[in-house]
Design a protein around this motif. Structure first.
Motif, PDB file in Angstrom:
ATOM      1  N   PHE A 155      24.921  83.992  35.238  1.00 41.27           N
ATOM      2  CA  PHE A 155      24.967  82.531  35.360  1.00 41.27           C
ATOM      3  C   PHE A 155      24.065  82.055  36.501  1.00 41.27           C
ATOM      4  O   PHE A 155      23.284  81.110  36.342  1.00 41.27           O
ATOM      5  CB  PHE A 155      26.403  82.059  35.610  1.00 41.27           C
ATOM      6  CG  PHE A 155      26.512  80.597  35.943  1.00 41.27           C
ATOM      7  CD1 PHE A 155      26.451  79.634  34.936  1.00 41.27           C
ATOM      8  CD2 PHE A 155      26.683  80.170  37.251  1.00 41.27           C
ATOM      9  CE1 PHE A 155      26.533  78.285  35.237  1.00 41.27           C
ATOM     10  CE2 PHE A 155      26.781  78.824  37.555  1.00 41.27           C
ATOM     11  CZ  PHE A 155      26.704  77.878  36.549  1.00 41.27           C
ATOM     12  N   LEU A 156      24.168  82.698  37.641  1.00 44.51           N
ATOM     13  CA  LEU A 156      23.368  82.286  38.801  1.00 44.51           C
ATOM     14  C   LEU A 156      21.876  82.511  38.548  1.00 44.51           C
ATOM     15  O   LEU A 156      21.043  81.684  38.947  1.00 44.51           O
ATOM     16  CB  LEU A 156      23.813  83.057  40.042  1.00 44.51           C
ATOM     17  CG  LEU A 156      25.229  82.725  40.551  1.00 44.51           C
ATOM     18  CD1 LEU A 156      25.631  83.673  41.668  1.00 44.51           C
ATOM     19  CD2 LEU A 156      25.320  81.274  41.018  1.00 44.51           C
ATOM     20  N   GLN A 157      21.530  83.603  37.867  1.00 45.92           N
ATOM     21  CA  GLN A 157      20.126  83.858  37.550  1.00 45.92           C
ATOM     22  C   GLN A 157      19.567  82.777  36.615  1.00 45.92           C
ATOM     23  O   GLN A 157      18.481  82.233  36.856  1.00 45.92           O
ATOM     24  CB  GLN A 157      19.971  85.236  36.901  1.00 45.92           C
ATOM     25  CG  GLN A 157      20.163  86.399  37.861  1.00 45.92           C
ATOM     26  CD  GLN A 157      20.164  87.736  37.147  1.00 45.92           C
ATOM     27  OE1 GLN A 157      20.559  87.833  35.986  1.00 45.92           O
ATOM     28  NE2 GLN A 157      19.736  88.784  37.850  1.00 45.92           N
ATOM     29  N   ARG A 161      16.749  79.804  37.691  1.00 42.47           N
ATOM     30  CA  ARG A 161      15.502  79.592  36.942  1.00 42.47           C
ATOM     31  C   ARG A 161      15.459  78.190  36.345  1.00 42.47           C
ATOM     32  O   ARG A 161      14.420  77.533  36.310  1.00 42.47           O
ATOM     33  CB  ARG A 161      15.374  80.652  35.839  1.00 42.47           C
ATOM     34  CG  ARG A 161      14.008  80.650  35.151  1.00 42.47           C
ATOM     35  CD  ARG A 161      13.951  81.720  34.090  1.00 42.47           C
ATOM     36  NE  ARG A 161      14.813  81.393  32.962  1.00 42.47           N
ATOM     37  CZ  ARG A 161      15.162  82.270  32.014  1.00 42.47           C
ATOM     38  NH1 ARG A 161      14.770  83.539  32.097  1.00 42.47           N
ATOM     39  NH2 ARG A 161      15.919  81.898  31.006  1.00 42.47           N
ATOM     40  N   HIS A 162      16.618  77.732  35.889  1.00 36.75           N
ATOM     41  CA  HIS A 162      16.731  76.395  35.316  1.00 36.75           C
ATOM     42  C   HIS A 162      16.380  75.338  36.362  1.00 36.75           C
ATOM     43  O   HIS A 162      15.636  74.385  36.080  1.00 36.75           O
ATOM     44  CB  HIS A 162      18.157  76.189  34.799  1.00 36.75           C
ATOM     45  CG  HIS A 162      18.334  74.998  33.926  1.00 36.75           C
ATOM     46  ND1 HIS A 162      18.665  73.754  34.421  1.00 36.75           N
ATOM     47  CD2 HIS A 162      18.220  74.841  32.586  1.00 36.75           C
ATOM     48  CE1 HIS A 162      18.765  72.900  33.421  1.00 36.75           C
ATOM     49  NE2 HIS A 162      18.494  73.519  32.305  1.00 36.75           N
ATOM     50  N   HIS A 163      16.906  75.490  37.565  1.00 32.33           N
ATOM     51  CA  HIS A 163      16.614  74.549  38.644  1.00 32.33           C
ATOM     52  C   HIS A 163      15.143  74.594  39.043  1.00 32.33           C
ATOM     53  O   HIS A 163      14.534  73.556  39.325  1.00 32.33           O
ATOM     54  CB  HIS A 163      17.491  74.848  39.859  1.00 32.33           C
ATOM     55  CG  HIS A 163      18.780  74.095  39.870  1.00 32.33           C
ATOM     56  ND1 HIS A 163      19.596  73.992  38.761  1.00 32.33           N
ATOM     57  CD2 HIS A 163      19.398  73.369  40.848  1.00 32.33           C
ATOM     58  CE1 HIS A 163      20.662  73.259  39.061  1.00 32.33           C
ATOM     59  NE2 HIS A 163      20.559  72.858  40.323  1.00 32.33           N
ATOM     60  N   GLN A 164      14.570  75.784  39.064  1.00 33.89           N
ATOM     61  CA  GLN A 164      13.148  75.894  39.383  1.00 33.89           C
ATOM     62  C   GLN A 164      12.302  75.133  38.369  1.00 33.89           C
ATOM     63  O   GLN A 164      11.309  74.484  38.726  1.00 33.89           O
ATOM     64  CB  GLN A 164      12.743  77.374  39.440  1.00 33.89           C
ATOM     65  CG  GLN A 164      13.341  78.120  40.632  1.00 33.89           C
ATOM     66  CD  GLN A 164      13.152  79.619  40.547  1.00 33.89           C
ATOM     67  OE1 GLN A 164      12.904  80.173  39.480  1.00 33.89           O
ATOM     68  NE2 GLN A 164      13.282  80.298  41.680  1.00 33.89           N
ATOM     69  N   VAL A 199      21.496  77.279  47.546  1.00 33.90           N
ATOM     70  CA  VAL A 199      22.876  77.790  47.501  1.00 33.90           C
ATOM     71  C   VAL A 199      23.009  78.853  46.419  1.00 33.90           C
ATOM     72  O   VAL A 199      23.630  79.904  46.628  1.00 33.90           O
ATOM     73  CB  VAL A 199      23.858  76.628  47.240  1.00 33.90           C
ATOM     74  CG1 VAL A 199      25.277  77.171  47.026  1.00 33.90           C
ATOM     75  CG2 VAL A 199      23.839  75.633  48.396  1.00 33.90           C
ATOM     76  N   ILE A 200      22.428  78.585  45.247  1.00 32.65           N
ATOM     77  CA  ILE A 200      22.494  79.550  44.145  1.00 32.65           C
ATOM     78  C   ILE A 200      21.841  80.868  44.553  1.00 32.65           C
ATOM     79  O   ILE A 200      22.375  81.953  44.300  1.00 32.65           O
ATOM     80  CB  ILE A 200      21.802  78.968  42.892  1.00 32.65           C
ATOM     81  CG1 ILE A 200      22.567  77.749  42.378  1.00 32.65           C
ATOM     82  CG2 ILE A 200      21.697  80.028  41.797  1.00 32.65           C
ATOM     83  CD1 ILE A 200      21.819  76.962  41.306  1.00 32.65           C
TER      84      ILE A 200
END
Length: 213
Positions: A155-157, A161-164, A199-200
């Motif tokens: 989930f964090l990975q 990537r989604h946020h990037q 944070v992620i």
């Protein structure tokens, strides 16, 4: 006939002709003044694509195992709440502009001369269909099947990537727009998602996970 009377009569006739001409002008000459659009094509495209981008983040949160560490679960809920609010804002813009919530040409608003590829490997402007940071169907299915620590790391990975990818889009529209509410909101998104990505990344490191490539 007194001279002053003739002058007054001519003035009256001239006034009538001016008024008549103004009244008939819209019937003879088309009105060239049209109302300015509520949103530009770039603003509409960004709102449509960022809405779709945010909606996938909500899917990720929905597919996360509810039995994961409370810290990860709490972060997921915070991300979901924030993105729902932003989706509402963008859908409101699109309604005001009488535009579809979905784009028929995803990422077409991001012109090729915006050098976004240097910010994220998946954000190549050569393919307008490639929305940066999006997970594949297989990755979403893997997240739904994962449990415990594996679910936390995946989930964090995916979310990092989604946020990037979201940062690439927000930066691009900020560069394209001179001013306005969409530009200001994009800047706000860039700031908040940069903080969230930090944070992620920190949580991912604590769990021993690798940053997405």
């Amino acid at each position: 006939m007194p001279r002053w009377f003739r002058v007054a009569a001519l003035a009256s006739v001239a006034f009538v002709l001016v008024v008549l001409g103004a009244a008939l002008r819209p019937l003879v000459l088309p009105d060239e003044h049209t109302a300015a659009p509520v949103l530009s094509a770039v603003e509409i495209g960004f709102a449509q694509d960022m809405t779709a981008h945010h909606q996938q983040a909500l899917i990720m949160v929905q597919r996360l195992d509810r039995g994961v560490d409370p810290t990860v679960l709490r972060l997921a809920q915070q991300l979901s709440d924030a993105q729902r609010i932003e989706i509402g804002t963008m859908l409101g813009w699109l309604r005001l502009a009488d535009a579809s919530p979905l784009s028929s040409h995803p990422m077409a608003w991001m012109h090729a001369d915006v050098a976004v590829s240097q910010h994220h490997p998946s954000a190549s402007p050569s393919n307008s269909e490639a929305m940066p940071g999006m997970a594949t169907i297989a990755e979403l299915d893997a997240l739904a099947a994962a449990r415990g620590r594996d679910a936390e790391i995946l989930f964090l990975q995916l979310m990092l990537r989604h946020h990037q990818g979201g940062l690439v889009m927000a930066r691009a529209v900020d560069e394209l727009l001179p001013s306005g509410a969409v530009k200001e909101t994009a800047r706000s998104m860039f700031q908040s998602q940069s903080q969230e990505a930090g944070v992620i990344s920190m949580l991912l490191t604590q769990l021993g996970g690798q940053a997405p490539q």
